[in-house]
Design an enzyme around this catalytic site. Sequence first.
Site, PDB file in Angstrom:
ATOM      1  N   SER A  20      32.281  48.815  63.418  1.00  0.00           N
ATOM      2  CA  SER A  20      33.412  48.187  64.061  1.00  0.00           C
ATOM      3  C   SER A  20      33.246  47.948  65.556  1.00  0.00           C
ATOM      4  O   SER A  20      33.899  47.065  66.115  1.00  0.00           O
ATOM      5  CB  SER A  20      34.655  49.040  63.838  1.00  0.00           C
ATOM      6  OG  SER A  20      34.528  50.289  64.507  1.00  0.00           O
TER       7      SER A  20
ATOM      8  N   LYS B 232      35.749  49.948  74.324  1.00  0.00           N
ATOM      9  CA  LYS B 232      36.249  49.490  73.028  1.00  0.00           C
ATOM     10  C   LYS B 232      37.775  49.527  73.036  1.00  0.00           C
ATOM     11  O   LYS B 232      38.372  50.478  73.569  1.00  0.00           O
ATOM     12  CB  LYS B 232      35.700  50.404  71.926  1.00  0.00           C
ATOM     13  CG  LYS B 232      36.009  49.938  70.506  1.00  0.00           C
ATOM     14  CD  LYS B 232      35.420  50.902  69.456  1.00  0.00           C
ATOM     15  CE  LYS B 232      35.595  50.375  68.039  1.00  0.00           C
ATOM     16  NZ  LYS B 232      35.034  51.293  67.022  1.00  0.00           N
TER      17      LYS B 232
ATOM     18  N   SER C  51      30.106  53.002  62.851  1.00  0.00           N
ATOM     19  CA  SER C  51      30.637  51.954  63.726  1.00  0.00           C
ATOM     20  C   SER C  51      30.019  51.890  65.109  1.00  0.00           C
ATOM     21  O   SER C  51      30.302  50.965  65.876  1.00  0.00           O
ATOM     22  CB  SER C  51      32.154  52.102  63.880  1.00  0.00           C
ATOM     23  OG  SER C  51      32.794  51.606  62.730  1.00  0.00           O
TER      24      SER C  51
END
Lengths: 95, 493, 487
Positions: free
Chosen positions: B157, B78, B181
């Site tokens: 997210s 990420k 997330s």
Amino acid sequence: MSVDKTTVAKIARLARIHVPDERQQAIATELNGILSWVDELNEVNTDNVEPLANVTGHSLPMRDDFVTDGDRIDDVLANVPESAGGFFVVPKVVE
Amino acid sequence: MVDILDLGAVEARVALDAGEISAVELASAYIAAAEETSGLNNYVALTAEHALEMAAASDARIAKGEAGLLEGVPIGVKDLFCTAGYSSTACSNILAGFTPTYESTVTANLWREGGVMLGKLNCDEFAMGSANETSAYGPAINPWQAADGADLVPGGSSGGSASAVAARSALLATGTDTGGSIRQPAAFCGVVGLKPTYGRCSRWGIVAFASSLDQAGPFSRKVADNALMMQAMAGFDPKDSTSADVPLQELSAAVTLGVRGMKIGIPSEYVLDGMDPEVVTIWQQGQDWLRAAGAELVDISLPHTKYALPTYYIIAPAEASSNLARYDGVRYGKRVEAESLDEMYALTRAEGFGEEVQRRIMIGTYVLSAGYYDAYYLKAQRVRRLIRNDFDTAFETVDAILTPATPSAAFPVGRKVDDPVTNFLNDVFTVPANLAGLPGMAVPAGMNGDGLPLGLQLLARPFDEATLYAAGQVLEDAAGFVANPTRRAGGVS
Amino acid sequence: MTSNLVRGATGDWEVVIGLEVHAQVSSNAKLFSGASATFGADPNQNVSLVDAAMPGMLPVINHECVRQAVRTGLGLRADINLVSVFDRKNYFYADLPQGYQISQFKQPIVGEGKLRIDLPDGSSRNIGIERLHLEQDAGKSMHDQHPSKSYIDLNRTGVALMEIVSRPDMRSSIEAASYVRKLRSIMRYLGTCDGNMEEGSLRADVNVSVRRPGEALGTRTETKNLNSLRFIQQAIDFEVVRQIEILEDSGEIDQETRLFDTTTGTTRTMRSKEDAHDYRYFPDPDLLPLVISQDEVDELAAALPELPDQIKDRLTGDYGLSAYDAAVITEERETALFYEAASQQHDRKLVANWMTVELFGALNKSGQTLAECKVTPKRLGGLVGLISDGTISGKIAKDVFAVMFETGGDAANIVEEKGLKQVSDSGAIEALIDAVIAANEDKVAEYRAGKDKLFGFFVGQVMKKSGGQANPGIVNQILRTRLDGGG
């Protein structure tokens, strides 16, 4: 508690985010929506409830007093937008 | 021949050690897959050359019998994690061009165990969002397609992470979870995602959103793979004062333990008005599976559940408003030149931060400001304690809690929502675990009528990830879920 | 105590002063990062990625800084809070990379205490301490390097500071200066802050207001960042006059932050107002509550050195020194230790005199510190011993001291080598007196006729003839019998 344009301007100033005048009312409306939603919390009786800031339940770990870092100006300035002679450079500040 | 991309991480490790495949081969396959599915926009940077170098080094170590836990396993990261020498921007314009000279503890742990970095994955800007639509790189797309062929959000997210793992363009991926997330996008994309106990994974080197809630965790297609990755990435880190010095359980072993004799709580408050009936059905099914595997189901009450979201939307923005103050155009990232320092700050931050990030900074600034601190922030901290107390009470009688992961399946990209609060509701089932610091796992449990994955969430006591893996494996076995997303299967142009 | 009231055009005013002192904690590394806390490095040399607030960087506290704060708290006779909390103080400034300062707002590590100040007239009184907390220092902005730019150096960023907040208990600039002097002295005794005001290790913000005696507190101003005792006094004196003038002119005092101009000795309003101080304090979520054990506090308390007040009390009580001498001797621990060692077997008061007058005078003149100078406590004590036992006169002793200061030699040796030993042999002195009387018969007559003042003349002549070595007591005694006795 209701957020108006003046409050938006004040918050924007505190947060150092430029908000054009014409956006202030829209943001005020949005913030009011969110704030009236979170006002739901007032239903909860929190008398004598200690605030919970961190869930770990541990105390702060401490390190020994040794110099283990620094002396890495290349890293510190690696991504700098503007520097001179090892300093960071910003528009002149008037005190 | 078996498609190399079909191998799970545990299976790939076996094949690598047996010399059936090489790490370079595996990395090449994933790089090709990532390129092939680039339309999903789940990678913001593919570091192919670096991946092949790392894979070659893995092959050498495997040959010498020095393989680490994740030796040769291709992993996507990420973009919230700082990776030395590779752009790390939290998918924000304000960090455009930022290349750290340091490596986050979690990714360093992965590389130490032989993981191969494939690249950086798309996410919501500063991890603020539930659909990966606030990214400065544009939305990541869910490899599962709506019945009408519309693009769906992967959740957020950590949308890029979930999308890539589901699309088989990463075998494993890192994510972070502040309010759901990891678990919410895992559910949307039909993969396994774990949010560890607060303090299990070091936050050092991860761009902070809300420090008291943020936790890094693994994405995988299989529960056992997830356990393997978690084993490698977790651990005490003296550089993070909130890191917990609590020994990690044997997670890979835990997946075989089953749930016989385990007490599983079913919270009545997780039944919402107007909830998708298919979500209710899958939840019921999950209960049946666990009961069938020998678990005892117990009705429990978590009375403050409905207050978790408003609590979260005070605490998280408050911390974020302060955490994001460092993005000021002075030392790194974007700068908008101006005559005065204050003007430079205000313009840099107005151009650098997207709309959602600005909104949350504004809320956070407001709830901390003079006159409102007690009414909002302190109130939220008190309710937070009540939420934690609810769980403490529940865990006196149960070993784990089963809930739906999300109130709905993935929704279309670009869905117009006037009220920001509507978007916040995606996190309704996941936020409580962050507030209470508990470990939580999302496991794919089935599909809805449109052929989209639905996930279940398991919660456990702090530092008891092992129970999640044990129960998660039971759900996985019972569900027999096969990740075969439409856009992947059908090929992506 | 003398009155501290200030006379204005319309009557008397009382001055009310409170101080916030920022003292740099003596430590190797910074409060929350492993970078060096040393002064004087190249720009941005002592900066870690934590100090530069790089994305994802986290603070970890330095245990020694915590211990130093506890020691200081104990030295201020203050309550030590076993649990304290770090908060973020949010504001934007170029030399504050995080956009917040980690500080302690609601729960400081040290609570209420008191500090005894020593005033120039020899009196002492207690000033209340409200609290002491740990916080990060900011970096340094330089505004004079470029016409339109400011240059930022983060070397000081994150260095540990103790902010020590007094009660508004001071009533004059002299009291304020005495407060800072004593605070500095205690911290130097403890080794918790080097007290170097020139390098900025100790800075004070002064809060000043004036009121009519007995009335409620007036509006105060805060003048920031004063880094010398003289500036503290100047800034207060200027503020007092300015405020009284405004009030007597029916004006109002703005509650504001002011800057001190060191060249003019005046204060002025800060141009950049700080957003009405909405710092949005909240507990730093990167840190957990700071917990220290009572055992650790007890351990630190047991290891504390004797502090200036305790030593001063012994000096004035047991040794009979004047309050002034005692205050001067105890301000610095090195001086107090020197004194104790030098006076151990000698006349305590005489040693105090020799230290404060001769030794300090010589140090002042030569620009040396006590540690640098060649006179050891034992040598100074030896010199005083020679005076006490009559081996040399006070006058000769000054010559001996001058040599000792140069060479570091032993007083007895110097006396021996230079033949400076005092003549106490009455036969030898009588011979000298005889010679003087014989040479000044007219003066003898005048003296005997009643001109008593001439006695001093005879003493002087005898001493001169002896080369200063005659014991003045014996000279006096014999001279008296010889002149008055008519022999």
